[in-house]
Design a protein around this motif. Structure first.
Motif, PDB file in Angstrom:
ATOM      1  N   ASP A  20      11.547  10.657   9.110  1.00 40.50           N
ATOM      2  CA  ASP A  20      11.334  12.066   8.759  1.00 40.50           C
ATOM      3  C   ASP A  20      11.024  12.253   7.276  1.00 40.50           C
ATOM      4  OD1 ASP A  20      11.719  12.939  11.335  1.00 40.50           O
ATOM      5  OD2 ASP A  20      13.843  13.386  11.052  1.00 40.50           O
ATOM      6  N   GLY A  21      11.438  11.321   6.449  1.00 43.73           N
ATOM      7  CA  GLY A  21      11.224  11.450   5.010  1.00 43.73           C
ATOM      8  C   GLY A  21       9.917  10.874   4.508  1.00 43.73           C
ATOM      9  N   PHE A  22       9.054  10.466   5.425  1.00 46.06           N
ATOM     10  CA  PHE A  22       7.861   9.705   5.052  1.00 46.06           C
ATOM     11  C   PHE A  22       7.013  10.402   3.995  1.00 46.06           C
ATOM     12  CE2 PHE A  22       3.448   8.255   5.745  1.00 46.06           C
ATOM     13  CZ  PHE A  22       3.620   6.901   5.543  1.00 46.06           C
ATOM     14  N   TRP A  23       6.771  11.694   4.144  1.00 50.66           N
ATOM     15  CA  TRP A  23       5.870  12.386   3.224  1.00 50.66           C
ATOM     16  C   TRP A  23       6.550  12.802   1.918  1.00 50.66           C
ATOM     17  CZ3 TRP A  23       1.106  11.482   4.371  1.00 50.66           C
ATOM     18  CH2 TRP A  23       0.740  11.289   5.705  1.00 50.66           C
ATOM     19  N   ARG A  24       7.809  12.452   1.759  1.00 52.27           N
ATOM     20  CA  ARG A  24       8.501  12.765   0.499  1.00 52.27           C
ATOM     21  C   ARG A  24       8.166  11.761  -0.605  1.00 52.27           C
ATOM     22  NH1 ARG A  24      14.601  13.781   2.907  1.00 52.27           N
ATOM     23  NH2 ARG A  24      14.037  15.403   4.410  1.00 52.27           N
ATOM     24  N   PHE A  25       7.583  10.640  -0.220  1.00 50.38           N
ATOM     25  CA  PHE A  25       7.313   9.576  -1.180  1.00 50.38           C
ATOM     26  C   PHE A  25       5.814   9.402  -1.391  1.00 50.38           C
ATOM     27  CE2 PHE A  25      11.404   8.450   0.772  1.00 50.38           C
ATOM     28  CZ  PHE A  25      12.190   8.313  -0.358  1.00 50.38           C
TER      29      PHE A  25
ATOM     30  N   HIS B 278       0.851  -1.189   0.000  1.00 47.16           N
ATOM     31  CA  HIS B 278       0.000   0.000   0.000  1.00 47.16           C
ATOM     32  C   HIS B 278       0.890   1.243   0.000  1.00 47.16           C
ATOM     33  CE1 HIS B 278      -3.236  -2.784   1.423  1.00 47.16           C
ATOM     34  NE2 HIS B 278      -2.203  -3.350   2.014  1.00 47.16           N
ATOM     35  N   ASN B 279       0.301   2.383  -0.237  1.00 48.38           N
ATOM     36  CA  ASN B 279       1.088   3.611  -0.341  1.00 48.38           C
ATOM     37  C   ASN B 279       1.893   3.886   0.936  1.00 48.38           C
ATOM     38  OD1 ASN B 279       1.942   6.069  -1.642  1.00 48.38           O
ATOM     39  ND2 ASN B 279       0.537   7.159  -0.286  1.00 48.38           N
ATOM     40  N   GLY B 280       1.245   3.803   2.094  1.00 54.72           N
ATOM     41  CA  GLY B 280       1.939   4.091   3.355  1.00 54.72           C
ATOM     42  C   GLY B 280       3.126   3.175   3.608  1.00 54.72           C
ATOM     43  N   PRO B 281       2.924   1.855   3.575  1.00 57.16           N
ATOM     44  CA  PRO B 281       4.058   0.951   3.769  1.00 57.16           C
ATOM     45  C   PRO B 281       5.159   1.121   2.724  1.00 57.16           C
ATOM     46  CG  PRO B 281       2.018  -0.227   4.105  1.00 57.16           C
ATOM     47  CD  PRO B 281       1.642   1.123   3.580  1.00 57.16           C
ATOM     48  N   MET B 282       4.779   1.417   1.482  1.00 56.87           N
ATOM     49  CA  MET B 282       5.814   1.628   0.477  1.00 56.87           C
ATOM     50  C   MET B 282       6.627   2.877   0.772  1.00 56.87           C
ATOM     51  SD  MET B 282       3.920   0.317  -2.992  1.00 56.87           S
ATOM     52  CE  MET B 282       5.281   0.827  -4.027  1.00 56.87           C
ATOM     53  N   SER B 283       5.979   3.927   1.284  1.00 55.56           N
ATOM     54  CA  SER B 283       6.724   5.118   1.702  1.00 55.56           C
ATOM     55  C   SER B 283       7.688   4.768   2.826  1.00 55.56           C
ATOM     56  CB  SER B 283       5.761   6.219   2.151  1.00 55.56           C
ATOM     57  OG  SER B 283       4.987   6.690   1.074  1.00 55.56           O
ATOM     58  N   ALA B 284       7.219   3.964   3.787  1.00 58.12           N
ATOM     59  CA  ALA B 284       8.086   3.549   4.892  1.00 58.12           C
ATOM     60  C   ALA B 284       9.271   2.735   4.382  1.00 58.12           C
ATOM     61  CB  ALA B 284       7.279   2.744   5.915  1.00 58.12           C
ATOM     62  N   MET B 285       9.017   1.825   3.445  1.00 57.61           N
ATOM     63  CA  MET B 285      10.098   1.001   2.903  1.00 57.61           C
ATOM     64  C   MET B 285      11.116   1.844   2.138  1.00 57.61           C
ATOM     65  SD  MET B 285       8.333  -2.612   1.772  1.00 57.61           S
ATOM     66  CE  MET B 285       6.641  -2.169   1.400  1.00 57.61           C
ATOM     67  N   LEU B 286      10.629   2.816   1.363  1.00 69.01           N
ATOM     68  CA  LEU B 286      11.543   3.682   0.629  1.00 69.01           C
ATOM     69  C   LEU B 286      12.338   4.577   1.574  1.00 69.01           C
ATOM     70  CD1 LEU B 286       9.249   4.523  -2.408  1.00 69.01           C
ATOM     71  CD2 LEU B 286      11.420   3.284  -2.506  1.00 69.01           C
ATOM     72  N   CYS B 287      11.721   5.016   2.673  1.00 68.77           N
ATOM     73  CA  CYS B 287      12.456   5.776   3.699  1.00 68.77           C
ATOM     74  C   CYS B 287      13.578   4.928   4.289  1.00 68.77           C
ATOM     75  CB  CYS B 287      11.502   6.207   4.821  1.00 68.77           C
ATOM     76  SG  CYS B 287      10.440   7.581   4.412  1.00 68.77           S
TER      77      CYS B 287
END
Length: 198
Positions: free
Chosen positions: A166-171, A149-158
């Protein structure tokens, strides 16, 4: 090793702007088309395993992608979306109108607070990244696909990029696209983010 990250296909609830982290719903017709396009691309890619969130929208997407290869999708609860608690099944417009104070607090202090009855961000981030770390450890030298999902993928990319929480909302991960990352003992290389098919 190489890791491919894929967001689940579109759902009707995406179109309605719903908060539906752990609420189960299936992908819609467009989501099936997106998954089929991804399947056609990944039929040309050699990979060893495919994982997904255990929620239907991600699992169904993964099953379509893997269908021609006859591979079993390994479903993992660690890759679920953030649990929105009392706001599950609620439209964003309803939340903004009826719970603006709580929403504004969460937007401002998202790292240290949680939505009413929901999952704390730090717990979510730890759940997702520890799950990813286990898969990396178990699949050294291999190629894996993870549908989430979008949230977990942002976490994985962070986690993979070193940006940290801190970079969570960049993705933001687009549906119908994929990201690819090379992982070695010495370095991590982000090859592609939101790469469209075709």
């Amino acid at each position: 090793m190489k890791v491919y990250l894929i967001r689940h296909g579109e759902t009707d609830w995406n179109l309605r702007g719903m908060f539906y982290g752990w609420t189960d719903c299936d992908i819609n017709e467009k989501g099936i088309e997106q998954a089929t396009s991804l399947k056609n691309f990944f039929n040309t890619v050699s990979y060893d395993k495919i994982y997904s969130s255990d929620l239907l929208r991600a699992a169904h997407t993964a099953e379509i992608i893997a269908s021609d290869k006859g591979m079993e999708v390994e479903k993992k609860g660690c890759f679920r979306e953030l649990f929105f608690g009392d706001w599950e099944d609620k439209e964003g417009a309803y939340i903004r109108e009826n719970h603006s104070d709580e929403l504004n607090l969460w937007i401002k202090e998202w790292k240290t607070s949680s939505l009413p009855g929901g999952e704390a961000f730090q717990d979510f981030y730890q759940r997702v990244t520890e799950g990813l770390a286990r898969i990396i450890q178990e699949n050294k030298g291999k190629t894996v696909v993870i549908v989430s999902h979008n949230g977990p993928m942002s976490a994985m990319l962070c986690y993979l990029s070193g940006a940290g929480p801190d970079g969570f909302w960049r993705f933001f991960s687009e549906q119908g696209c994929y990201s690819s990352i090379l992982v070695s003992e010495k370095k991590i290389t982000i090859e592609k983010i939101n790469c469209p098919i075709g």
